[in-house]
Scaffold this motif. Sequence first.
Motif, PDB file in Angstrom:
ATOM      1  N   VAL A  95      -8.638   1.677  -2.055  1.00  0.00           N
ATOM      2  CA  VAL A  95      -8.219   1.446  -0.571  1.00  0.00           C
ATOM      3  C   VAL A  95      -6.884   0.861  -0.724  1.00  0.00           C
ATOM      4  CG1 VAL A  95      -8.494   0.061   1.538  1.00  0.00           C
ATOM      5  CG2 VAL A  95     -10.497   0.967   0.477  1.00  0.00           C
ATOM      6  N   ILE A  96      -5.775   1.627  -0.099  1.00  0.00           N
ATOM      7  CA  ILE A  96      -4.511   1.094  -0.232  1.00  0.00           C
ATOM      8  C   ILE A  96      -4.400   0.078   0.738  1.00  0.00           C
ATOM      9  CG2 ILE A  96      -2.072   1.500   0.074  1.00  0.00           C
ATOM     10  CD1 ILE A  96      -2.694   4.455  -1.248  1.00  0.00           C
ATOM     11  N   VAL A  97      -3.517  -1.359   0.385  1.00  0.00           N
ATOM     12  CA  VAL A  97      -3.668  -2.191   1.495  1.00  0.00           C
ATOM     13  C   VAL A  97      -2.074  -2.123   1.661  1.00  0.00           C
ATOM     14  CG1 VAL A  97      -3.741  -4.653   1.833  1.00  0.00           C
ATOM     15  CG2 VAL A  97      -5.337  -3.577   0.511  1.00  0.00           C
ATOM     16  N   ALA A  98      -1.573  -1.645   2.666  1.00  0.00           N
ATOM     17  CA  ALA A  98      -0.332  -1.214   3.079  1.00  0.00           C
ATOM     18  C   ALA A  98       0.561  -2.314   3.502  1.00  0.00           C
ATOM     19  CB  ALA A  98      -0.085   0.013   3.563  1.00  0.00           C
ATOM     20  N   ARG A 126       5.113  -5.444   4.505  1.00  0.00           N
ATOM     21  CA  ARG A 126       4.740  -4.152   3.646  1.00  0.00           C
ATOM     22  C   ARG A 126       4.448  -4.971   2.467  1.00  0.00           C
ATOM     23  NH1 ARG A 126       3.864   0.653   3.710  1.00  0.00           N
ATOM     24  NH2 ARG A 126       4.416   1.109   5.928  1.00  0.00           N
ATOM     25  N   LYS A 127       3.459  -4.377   1.698  1.00  0.00           N
ATOM     26  CA  LYS A 127       2.925  -4.851   0.510  1.00  0.00           C
ATOM     27  C   LYS A 127       3.036  -3.629  -0.539  1.00  0.00           C
ATOM     28  CE  LYS A 127      -1.037  -6.690  -1.986  1.00  0.00           C
ATOM     29  NZ  LYS A 127      -1.309  -5.827  -3.074  1.00  0.00           N
ATOM     30  N   LYS A 128       2.939  -2.477  -0.268  1.00  0.00           N
ATOM     31  CA  LYS A 128       3.029  -1.228  -0.976  1.00  0.00           C
ATOM     32  C   LYS A 128       4.044  -0.307  -0.446  1.00  0.00           C
ATOM     33  CE  LYS A 128      -1.337  -1.553  -3.480  1.00  0.00           C
ATOM     34  NZ  LYS A 128      -0.868  -1.486  -4.774  1.00  0.00           N
ATOM     35  N   THR A 129       4.730   0.552  -1.308  1.00  0.00           N
ATOM     36  CA  THR A 129       5.401   1.489  -0.848  1.00  0.00           C
ATOM     37  C   THR A 129       5.175   2.977  -1.606  1.00  0.00           C
ATOM     38  OG1 THR A 129       7.345  -0.060  -0.897  1.00  0.00           O
ATOM     39  CG2 THR A 129       8.210   2.340  -1.301  1.00  0.00           C
ATOM     40  N   ASN A 130       5.180   3.788  -0.801  1.00  0.00           N
ATOM     41  CA  ASN A 130       4.998   5.286  -1.442  1.00  0.00           C
ATOM     42  C   ASN A 130       6.515   5.652  -1.387  1.00  0.00           C
ATOM     43  OD1 ASN A 130       2.249   5.555  -1.076  1.00  0.00           O
ATOM     44  ND2 ASN A 130       2.713   5.679   1.079  1.00  0.00           N
ATOM     45  N   LEU A 131       6.695   6.129  -2.756  1.00  0.00           N
ATOM     46  CA  LEU A 131       7.914   6.576  -3.366  1.00  0.00           C
ATOM     47  C   LEU A 131       7.944   8.051  -3.861  1.00  0.00           C
ATOM     48  CD1 LEU A 131      10.894   5.251  -4.140  1.00  0.00           C
ATOM     49  CD2 LEU A 131       9.873   4.890  -6.252  1.00  0.00           C
TER      50      LEU A 131
END
Length: 160
Positions: A71-74, A80-85
């Motif tokens: 599960v991605i915790v965005a 914002r905790k995570k980034t999609n790069l």
Amino acid sequence: MIFLDLELKDSPGELLKALQPISSAGANIFSVIHMRENKTRDGRVPVKVVIEKLNDNLLHSIIENLEKLDVIVAKINEKRKKTNLEVVVVGHIVDTDVLDTIDRINEIGVVVDLDLTMPDPIAESSARMRITIDNEKLKELYDEFDKIAKEKGLLFIKSC
């Protein structure tokens, strides 16, 4: 209250699986908004969960358990905790051991998608990588891109 933005795989049972670590920790869930119509670029379903205020250790434990379940915790509380790069790599990608490159990136983030174009075995190839990474680790990832680029003669073009 704590506001969590999660991203789940689009499969039956994923929402229930994502709520389990929260429930097991004894946290009260105030609201769950499942937004199937707003899928992310990689096909995940965004879910907003509102839970009671918790101490940092318990919240950290819940986040770790969610991530173990893929599960991605965005975001946490709109932060914002995570980034999609998205990264384009140009050069002799295959000849310089593409698996090693992916493994090195995966030590910092996660390569979730790879599209490789190889027009000719002798010519340079190009690849598009989609990487999910904690925001705090972006500089470390960029430094690793620089190391790999120098070692392997590759060019990394990063999205903003």
